[in-house]
Design an enzyme around this catalytic site. Structure first.
Site, mmCIF file in Angstrom:
data_model
loop_
_atom_site.group_PDB
_atom_site.id
_atom_site.type_symbol
_atom_site.label_atom_id
_atom_site.label_comp_id
_atom_site.label_asym_id
_atom_site.label_seq_id
_atom_site.Cartn_x
_atom_site.Cartn_y
_atom_site.Cartn_z
ATOM 1 N N GLY A 1 36.277 20.690 40.189
ATOM 2 C CA GLY A 1 35.861 19.904 41.250
ATOM 3 C C GLY A 1 37.015 18.820 41.330
ATOM 4 N N ASP B 1 33.621 26.580 34.999
ATOM 5 C CA ASP B 1 33.112 25.799 36.069
ATOM 6 C C ASP B 1 31.965 26.955 36.311
ATOM 7 O OD1 ASP B 1 32.234 24.808 38.688
ATOM 8 O OD2 ASP B 1 33.993 23.770 38.529
ATOM 9 N N ILE B 2 31.026 26.802 37.434
ATOM 10 C CA ILE B 2 29.963 27.822 37.726
ATOM 11 C C ILE B 2 30.533 28.860 38.497
ATOM 12 C CG2 ILE B 2 29.355 26.119 39.774
ATOM 13 C CD1 ILE B 2 26.679 27.870 37.600
ATOM 14 N N TYR C 1 21.494 9.160 41.959
ATOM 15 C CA TYR C 1 22.604 9.117 41.184
ATOM 16 C C TYR C 1 22.801 8.086 40.123
ATOM 17 C CZ TYR C 1 27.943 9.537 40.986
ATOM 18 O OH TYR C 1 29.174 9.622 40.700
ATOM 19 N N LYS D 1 23.288 8.065 36.234
ATOM 20 C CA LYS D 1 24.437 7.737 35.654
ATOM 21 C C LYS D 1 24.009 6.430 34.655
ATOM 22 C CE LYS D 1 27.840 9.742 37.518
ATOM 23 N NZ LYS D 1 28.437 10.805 36.703
HETATM 24 C C1 AKB Z 1 30.423 8.803 45.087
HETATM 25 O O1 AKB Z 1 30.641 8.291 46.076
HETATM 26 O O2 AKB Z 1 29.280 9.140 44.640
HETATM 27 C C2 AKB Z 1 31.381 8.939 43.847
HETATM 28 C C3 AKB Z 1 31.149 7.579 42.959
HETATM 29 C C4 AKB Z 1 31.642 6.546 43.417
HETATM 30 O O3 AKB Z 1 30.551 7.841 41.889
HETATM 31 N N1 AKB Z 1 32.608 9.177 44.461
#
Ligand code: AKB
Length: 314
Positions: A11, A34-35, A141, A145
Site C-alpha cells: 500500500g 500483502d493479499i 472509517y 479508527k
Molecule cells: C484518508 O483520507 O482516508 C486517509 C486518512 C487521512 O486517514 N488519508
C-alpha cells in the site's frame, strides 16, 4: 535489532516503509506481506509472503515462521472506500486489527498501527485539535479508527503488548498512490500538474486538512517504535502533522513551480462531507514532548521535492 512483519506492505505507506525498515534493520529482518503480489521493490528486495489479514492462523503462521518480534499492521480500507462499503470496512479494518493484535500477543511482539485524523468528528474542536479531546466520528472509517485506538490500549493494559500508534494526517508521496482516501486529492494534484498542467479538485476551496510528506511519516514511525516506553503517556495514538492547507494554497504553491497550472473544482459531496467532519489542523505537542516528533517538510519544501521526483518518474 528488530525482526518485523508488515501487513499491507504494497500500500501507500507499506511500499516505502518496507524499504526504509530494510535499510535500517537489514533486508532479511523485514517480512513484507500483502493479499497480493507484484514486482515492486517491497516484494523483490527481501522476504515476502501472501497474508490475508482476516485469517488469523495465516498471520500467526507467517509471524512464527520468521520469528518476528514486531508487527506493523497497515492493511486497511481508507475513508471514502469505507463509506461506500461500511460492512466490509468494519470486517476488514476491525477483524484485521484484532488478528494482528492477537499475532503480536502470541509472539510477545511490539505493535504499530496507524490511526488517523479521521478518528475525530464534527463535535471535535476544529482548530489546533488537542491530543485528548471529543472523538465522535461520523464515518465508518472514523469509528474503526477510534475503536482501533481503544483496542490497542486494551491490549497494552490487559496483555502487556507494547502497542504504539500515530494519528496520521493525509500522507503525500510519489512512490505508491493512495486509494480510496479523502485526502488523496493532495497527491493526485501533483501527478496531474506534472502530466497535464491542470487539476480538477473533488475537495472544495476553503477546506483545510492536515497533511504530511511521506519521509516525515516514515521517520515518525521509526522514532515512535524506538522511543523509550517509560516516556510514553499516550501510545494509541499520537497526533502528528506537518502542515495544513486548502486546495487553493497547494495549487498556488504548485503554480510557483509549474507556471500556468490551472485548478478547477468538481466537488464530490461524499468526500467533501467527510473532509468537513475532520479538523482543520491538529496539535502535535504530545508527540513532540513524549518522543521528540518533528517534521522537516512544509508545503513549499514538499512541493519542490514532489515535482522534481515526478518530473523524473512520469
Ligand atoms: C484518508 O483520507 O482516508 C486517509 C486518512 C487521512 O486517514 N488519508
Amino acid at each position: 535489532m528488530k525482526r518485523i512483519l508488515i501487513t499491507g506492505a504494497l500500500g501507500q505507506i507499506g511500499s516505502e516503509l518496507t524499504m526504509k525498515l530494510r535499510e535500517t534493520y537489514g533486508s532479511d529482518n523485514v517480512i513484507a506481506t500483502d493479499i497480493k503480489m507484484n514486482d515492486s521493490d517491497a516484494v523483490i528486495s527481501g522476504p515476502f509472503e501472501i497474508v490475508n489479514v482476516t485469517d488469523v492462523k495465516n498471520m500467526v503462521d507467517v509471524a512464527k515462521k520468521y520469528k518476528v518480534d514486531t508487527v506493523m499492521h497497515l492493511a486497511a480500507l481508507l475513508s471514502a472506500t469505507a463509506e461506500a462499503k461500511p460492512v466490509f470496512a468494519w470486517n476488514l479494518n476491525m477483524g484485521g486489527l484484532m488478528n494482528a493484535l492477537e499475532t503480536a500477543r502470541e509472539l510477545n511482539a511490539q505493535f504499530f498501527t496507524p490511526s488517523s485524523i479521521g478518528a475525530f468528528g464534527p463535535s471535535t474542536p476544529k482548530d489546533n485539535t488537542p491530543q485528548d479531546t471529543i472523538m465522535r466520528p461520523s464515518t465508518m472509517y472514523g469509528v474503526n479508527k477510534v475503536a482501533g485506538e481503544l483496542l490497542s490500549d486494551y491490549y497494552f493494559q490487559k496483555f502487556g503488548v507494547d502497542t504504539r500508534g500515530l494519528r496520521f494526517p493525509g500522507l503525500i508521496s510519489n512512490v505508491a498512490l493512495p486509494g480510496g482516501g479523502t485526502t488523496d486529492y493532495a497527491v493526485e494534484i501533483y501527478y496531474e500538474a506534472v502530466k497535464n498542467g491542470k487539476y480538477t479538485s473533488y475537495i472544495d476551496k476553503g477546506t483545510y486538512m492536515d497533511m504530511m510528506y511521506m519521509p516525515d511519516a516514515l521517520n515518525a514511525i521509526v522514532d515512535l517504535m524506538e522511543a523509550d516506553p517509560a516516556k510514553l503517556i499516550h501510545r494509541n495514538a499520537f497526533n502528528v502533522t506537518a502542515m495544513s492547507f486548502d486546495p487553493e494554497e497547494i495549487a498556488a504553491e504548485i503554480a510557483k513551480q509549474i507556471p500556468g497550472f490551472n485548478m478547477s473544482y468538481d466537488v464530490d459531496p461524499v468526500r467533501q462531507q467527510i473532509a468537513d467532519s475532520w479538523p482543520n489542523s491538529i496539535d502535535a505537542t504530545a508527540a513532540k514532548e513524549e518522543w521528540g516528533f518533528k517534521a522537516e517538510y512544509d508545503l513549499a519544501k514538499m512541493t519542490k521535492d514532489m515535482i522534481e521526483k515526478l518530473q523524473h518518474k512520469l
